[in-house]
Design a protein around this motif. Structure first.
Motif, PDB file in Angstrom:
ATOM      1  N   GLU A 430     -14.079  21.782 -11.329  1.00 49.80           N
ATOM      2  CA  GLU A 430     -13.180  21.273 -12.354  1.00 49.80           C
ATOM      3  C   GLU A 430     -13.270  22.184 -13.576  1.00 49.80           C
ATOM      4  N   VAL A 431     -12.138  22.502 -14.158  1.00 53.17           N
ATOM      5  CA  VAL A 431     -12.087  23.183 -15.449  1.00 53.17           C
ATOM      6  C   VAL A 431     -11.552  22.173 -16.453  1.00 53.17           C
ATOM      7  N   VAL A 432     -12.367  21.821 -17.436  1.00 53.50           N
ATOM      8  CA  VAL A 432     -12.041  20.705 -18.318  1.00 53.50           C
ATOM      9  C   VAL A 432     -11.945  21.199 -19.760  1.00 53.50           C
ATOM     10  N   LEU A 433     -10.801  20.957 -20.372  1.00 51.98           N
ATOM     11  CA  LEU A 433     -10.604  21.271 -21.783  1.00 51.98           C
ATOM     12  C   LEU A 433     -10.608  19.994 -22.613  1.00 51.98           C
ATOM     13  N   SER A 434      -9.545  19.208 -22.507  1.00 57.05           N
ATOM     14  CA  SER A 434      -9.447  17.985 -23.305  1.00 57.05           C
ATOM     15  C   SER A 434      -9.149  16.761 -22.449  1.00 57.05           C
ATOM     16  N   ARG A 435      -9.352  16.886 -21.154  1.00 55.94           N
ATOM     17  CA  ARG A 435      -8.997  15.786 -20.256  1.00 55.94           C
ATOM     18  C   ARG A 435      -9.808  14.529 -20.556  1.00 55.94           C
ATOM     19  N   ALA A 436      -9.154  13.390 -20.506  1.00 58.92           N
ATOM     20  CA  ALA A 436      -9.804  12.096 -20.704  1.00 58.92           C
ATOM     21  C   ALA A 436      -9.494  11.198 -19.523  1.00 58.92           C
ATOM     22  N   TYR A 437     -10.432  10.319 -19.186  1.00 61.82           N
ATOM     23  CA  TYR A 437     -10.229   9.328 -18.143  1.00 61.82           C
ATOM     24  C   TYR A 437     -10.333   7.897 -18.682  1.00 61.82           C
ATOM     25  N   VAL A 438     -10.580   7.723 -19.975  1.00 62.14           N
ATOM     26  CA  VAL A 438     -10.779   6.378 -20.512  1.00 62.14           C
ATOM     27  C   VAL A 438      -9.575   5.954 -21.344  1.00 62.14           C
ATOM     28  N   GLY A 439      -9.545   4.669 -21.676  1.00 60.63           N
ATOM     29  CA  GLY A 439      -8.466   4.139 -22.505  1.00 60.63           C
ATOM     30  C   GLY A 439      -7.157   4.013 -21.747  1.00 60.63           C
ATOM     31  N   TYR A 440      -6.064   3.966 -22.495  1.00 64.36           N
ATOM     32  CA  TYR A 440      -4.735   3.854 -21.900  1.00 64.36           C
ATOM     33  C   TYR A 440      -4.304   5.196 -21.297  1.00 64.36           C
ATOM     34  N   ARG A 441      -4.329   6.230 -22.110  1.00 62.80           N
ATOM     35  CA  ARG A 441      -3.827   7.527 -21.671  1.00 62.80           C
ATOM     36  C   ARG A 441      -4.733   8.159 -20.616  1.00 62.80           C
ATOM     37  N   GLY A 442      -6.034   7.991 -20.785  1.00 69.07           N
ATOM     38  CA  GLY A 442      -6.959   8.566 -19.821  1.00 69.07           C
ATOM     39  C   GLY A 442      -6.800   7.978 -18.434  1.00 69.07           C
ATOM     40  N   ALA A 443      -6.477   6.695 -18.360  1.00 69.34           N
ATOM     41  CA  ALA A 443      -6.299   6.038 -17.061  1.00 69.34           C
ATOM     42  C   ALA A 443      -5.147   6.649 -16.284  1.00 69.34           C
ATOM     43  N   LEU A 444      -4.083   7.008 -16.988  1.00 69.88           N
ATOM     44  CA  LEU A 444      -2.946   7.645 -16.319  1.00 69.88           C
ATOM     45  C   LEU A 444      -3.336   9.004 -15.757  1.00 69.88           C
ATOM     46  N   THR A 445      -4.113   9.752 -16.525  1.00 69.87           N
ATOM     47  CA  THR A 445      -4.615  11.045 -16.037  1.00 69.87           C
ATOM     48  C   THR A 445      -5.514  10.850 -14.826  1.00 69.87           C
ATOM     49  N   LEU A 446      -6.345   9.822 -14.863  1.00 69.15           N
ATOM     50  CA  LEU A 446      -7.232   9.525 -13.740  1.00 69.15           C
ATOM     51  C   LEU A 446      -6.426   9.183 -12.490  1.00 69.15           C
ATOM     52  N   LEU A 447      -5.380   8.395 -12.640  1.00 69.43           N
ATOM     53  CA  LEU A 447      -4.527   8.061 -11.491  1.00 69.43           C
ATOM     54  C   LEU A 447      -3.917   9.324 -10.884  1.00 69.43           C
ATOM     55  N   GLU A 448      -3.443  10.218 -11.736  1.00 69.69           N
ATOM     56  CA  GLU A 448      -2.897  11.486 -11.239  1.00 69.69           C
ATOM     57  C   GLU A 448      -3.943  12.245 -10.442  1.00 69.69           C
ATOM     58  N   LYS A 449      -5.159  12.297 -10.966  1.00 68.91           N
ATOM     59  CA  LYS A 449      -6.233  13.041 -10.293  1.00 68.91           C
ATOM     60  C   LYS A 449      -6.589  12.405  -8.954  1.00 68.91           C
ATOM     61  N   ILE A 450      -6.734  11.094  -8.944  1.00 70.53           N
ATOM     62  CA  ILE A 450      -7.133  10.399  -7.716  1.00 70.53           C
ATOM     63  C   ILE A 450      -6.131  10.654  -6.594  1.00 70.53           C
ATOM     64  N   TYR A 451      -4.853  10.457  -6.896  1.00 63.23           N
ATOM     65  CA  TYR A 451      -3.873  10.480  -5.804  1.00 63.23           C
ATOM     66  C   TYR A 451      -3.348  11.878  -5.507  1.00 63.23           C
ATOM     67  N   THR A 452      -3.472  12.797  -6.427  1.00 68.61           N
ATOM     68  CA  THR A 452      -3.251  14.199  -6.077  1.00 68.61           C
ATOM     69  C   THR A 452      -4.323  14.641  -5.095  1.00 68.61           C
ATOM     70  N   THR A 453      -5.566  14.207  -5.346  1.00 66.82           N
ATOM     71  CA  THR A 453      -6.684  14.567  -4.471  1.00 66.82           C
ATOM     72  C   THR A 453      -6.513  13.956  -3.100  1.00 66.82           C
ATOM     73  N   THR A 454      -6.168  12.657  -3.027  1.00 62.86           N
ATOM     74  CA  THR A 454      -6.089  11.991  -1.730  1.00 62.86           C
ATOM     75  C   THR A 454      -4.896  12.501  -0.911  1.00 62.86           C
ATOM     76  N   VAL A 455      -3.778  12.767  -1.554  1.00 56.72           N
ATOM     77  CA  VAL A 455      -2.628  13.320  -0.833  1.00 56.72           C
ATOM     78  C   VAL A 455      -2.967  14.711  -0.299  1.00 56.72           C
ATOM     79  N   GLY A 456      -3.656  15.504  -1.141  1.00 50.87           N
ATOM     80  CA  GLY A 456      -4.043  16.843  -0.699  1.00 50.87           C
ATOM     81  C   GLY A 456      -5.050  16.803   0.445  1.00 50.87           C
ATOM     82  N   ALA A 457      -5.956  15.822   0.402  1.00 50.61           N
ATOM     83  CA  ALA A 457      -6.975  15.730   1.455  1.00 50.61           C
ATOM     84  C   ALA A 457      -6.374  15.346   2.793  1.00 50.61           C
ATOM     85  N   SER A 458      -5.258  14.597   2.757  1.00 47.96           N
ATOM     86  CA  SER A 458      -4.643  14.152   4.021  1.00 47.96           C
ATOM     87  C   SER A 458      -3.648  15.157   4.582  1.00 47.96           C
ATOM     88  N   ALA A 459      -3.389  16.217   3.814  1.00 45.07           N
ATOM     89  CA  ALA A 459      -2.393  17.204   4.255  1.00 45.07           C
ATOM     90  C   ALA A 459      -2.932  18.073   5.377  1.00 45.07           C
TER      91      ALA A 459
END
Length: 459
Positions: A430-459
């Motif tokens: 992971e290369v991390v600059l300002s990414r957040a996983y907490v709060g309102y906005r961070g949760a949306l980023t976390l969802l993107e990360k989770i399902y980008t990862t799972t879709v990629g893993a099933s490809a």
């Protein structure tokens, strides 16, 4: 780092095994609290330790963990005595005095924090006396004894915070400022996403009417915030246990109350509940808070509504069960979010930072009420060999699991034909600059990360 560590908990099938080594460690020694110092803008740590100690802490915690960099006062900037056999035999006080003098000529800082390593603590160098010489001349400098046998970097963090409070902030007899709070939460640099997370925590607290001393990270005002600590109305400890000792010390020193919220909020449900709790504790105007919460929830759920099209279409191919392997702060927060927001089923959760024994029962109790009628199995384990054996013996049903862990779990995830989301130290992919996983906005980023990862893993 201590030479011997004993692993005795979280054994599979009720088994307890004692070993004298730990494979693929998930924390470092207490002098790594140099990162807690350098995480304060304008502060530079000075290390009085053996050659390579400071560099190892940087490479482990700040480089191969999101490639975060060292900032103004960390990384390759950190001065070190690089103590050798000479200092072991004759003591290192003169060497430290020489280093501080040289540092003052070369580096500009609002505050210098001297941290000791194993060598200086074992030989008994009077570091306090050396530091007091410079402080008597008006140099802003404090010290903390952080030899590796004192504990890990979580312990070191508390030691550094207390050193700055007692030796730099000092006494205070004035009034408190209503609405001003000090936040004690994630461990800087060790938590890969601490900068973005603390930024989001400050944003949402300010949104409901607080003035916030966030103390660490790019949104901190540096030592001026630390000087303002005694004026705060109260201290907010936002973690399962880290920061509690500091808050208790501040209660004794300044008479400040503190609020302990063990679950770091991720997503609208937890974040809104968290904000209402803090507002009620402080006695702020709930109307201001409710207006902010309404705006944030409206935005959050608009994005979630669009996400639901994907979720409804592909739910059959997505993981149903998960495990979280990491420090208690993210472990508990992620488990709550994944169960309550996504409806995933918790398997085995493993806490890895070796929290003090007096806090373990309180942490474990949090997992008994993850959601209504939902509890999770949790254990405390430091040894990656043992951790991986536990996960191999965990039932994930007929679907591949999703593992929230570290770089150490990448091969394990492949073995289980599952997906891996790196959420803690070390995170070398992971290369991390300002990414957040907490709060309102961070949760949306976390969802993107989770399902980008799972879709990629099933490809």
């Amino acid at each position: 780092m201590p030479e011997q560590n004993f692993s005795t908990t979280a054994a599979p099938e009720g088994e307890s095994v004692k070993t004298n080594s730990i494979q693929q460690i998930r924390y470092v020694c207490s002098i790594a609290a140099m990162h807690s110092a350098s995480a304060i803008p304008g502060v530079i740590p000075i290390t009085h330790c053996g050659p390579g100690c400071a560099d190892k802490q940087f490479m482990n915690i700040a480089f191969y963990n999101g490639f975060q960099g060292g900032g103004y006062g960390g990384g390759s900037v950190v001065p070190s005595t690089n103590a050798t056999e000479r200092e072991v035999v004759f003591g290192g006080a003169d060497r430290l005095r020489e280093l501080i003098e040289s540092t003052l000529k070369i580096l500009d800082a609002d505050l210098f924090v001297v941290l000791t390593g194993c060598i200086s603590d074992l030989v008994g160098d009077d570091v306090g006396s050396v530091v007091s010489e410079f402080r008597s001349k008006g140099v802003p400098v404090v010290y903390a004894e952080t030899g590796g046998f004192k504990g890990n970097n979580f312990t070191g963090h508390e030691l550094v915070a207390r050193a700055i409070i007692d030796q730099y902030v000092g006494s205070y007899e004035g009034p408190s400022e209503p609405g001003l709070i000090n936040v004690w939460s994630l461990l800087p640099y060790h938590n890969t996403f601490w900068r973005g997370d603390l930024t989001e925590i400050k944003r949402i607290l300010e949104g409901v009417g607080f003035k916030v001393n966030i103390l660490f990270g790019p949104e901190s005002q540096g030592v001026s915030e630390w000087k303002a600590i005694p004026r705060a109305q109260f201290n907010l400890v936002l973690s399962p246990w880290l920061g509690l000792q500091t808050a208790q010390h501040l209660e004794e020193k300044y008479g400040q109350p503190f609020l302990h919220v063990p679950v770091i909020p991720i997503g609208a449900m937890e974040t809104s509940a968290f904000l209402r709790r803090v507002v009620a504790f402080a006695g702020l105007d709930p109307m201001v808070a409710e207006a902010f919460i309404a705006r944030e929830e409206a935005s959050y759920y608009r994005y979630l509504e669009d996400f639901s099209d994907f979720y409804a279409e592909y739910w059959w191919g997505l993981p149903a069960k998960f495990s979280v392997i990491g420090d208690s702060a993210y472990n508990l927060a992620l488990t709550k979010f994944l169960v309550n927001q996504l409806g995933l089923i918790p398997s085995r959760q493993i806490i890895t930072e070796n929290p003090p024994e007096e806090y373990r029962q309180q942490i474990a109790l949090q997992y008994q009420n993850i959601a209504e009628d939902v509890s999770a199995s949790v254990g405390f384990e430091e040894d990656s060999y043992r951790i991986h054996q536990i996960i191999r013996n965990t039932s994930f049903g007929h679907k591949p699991p999703i593992i929230f862990g570290t770089t150490w779990e990448r091969d394990l995830a492949k073995e289980l034909k599952g997906a891996i989301v790196e959420v803690g130290f070390p995170s070398s992919y992971e290369v991390v600059l300002s990414r957040a996983y907490v709060g309102y906005r961070g949760a949306l980023t976390l969802l993107e990360k989770i399902y980008t990862t799972t879709v990629g893993a099933s490809a």
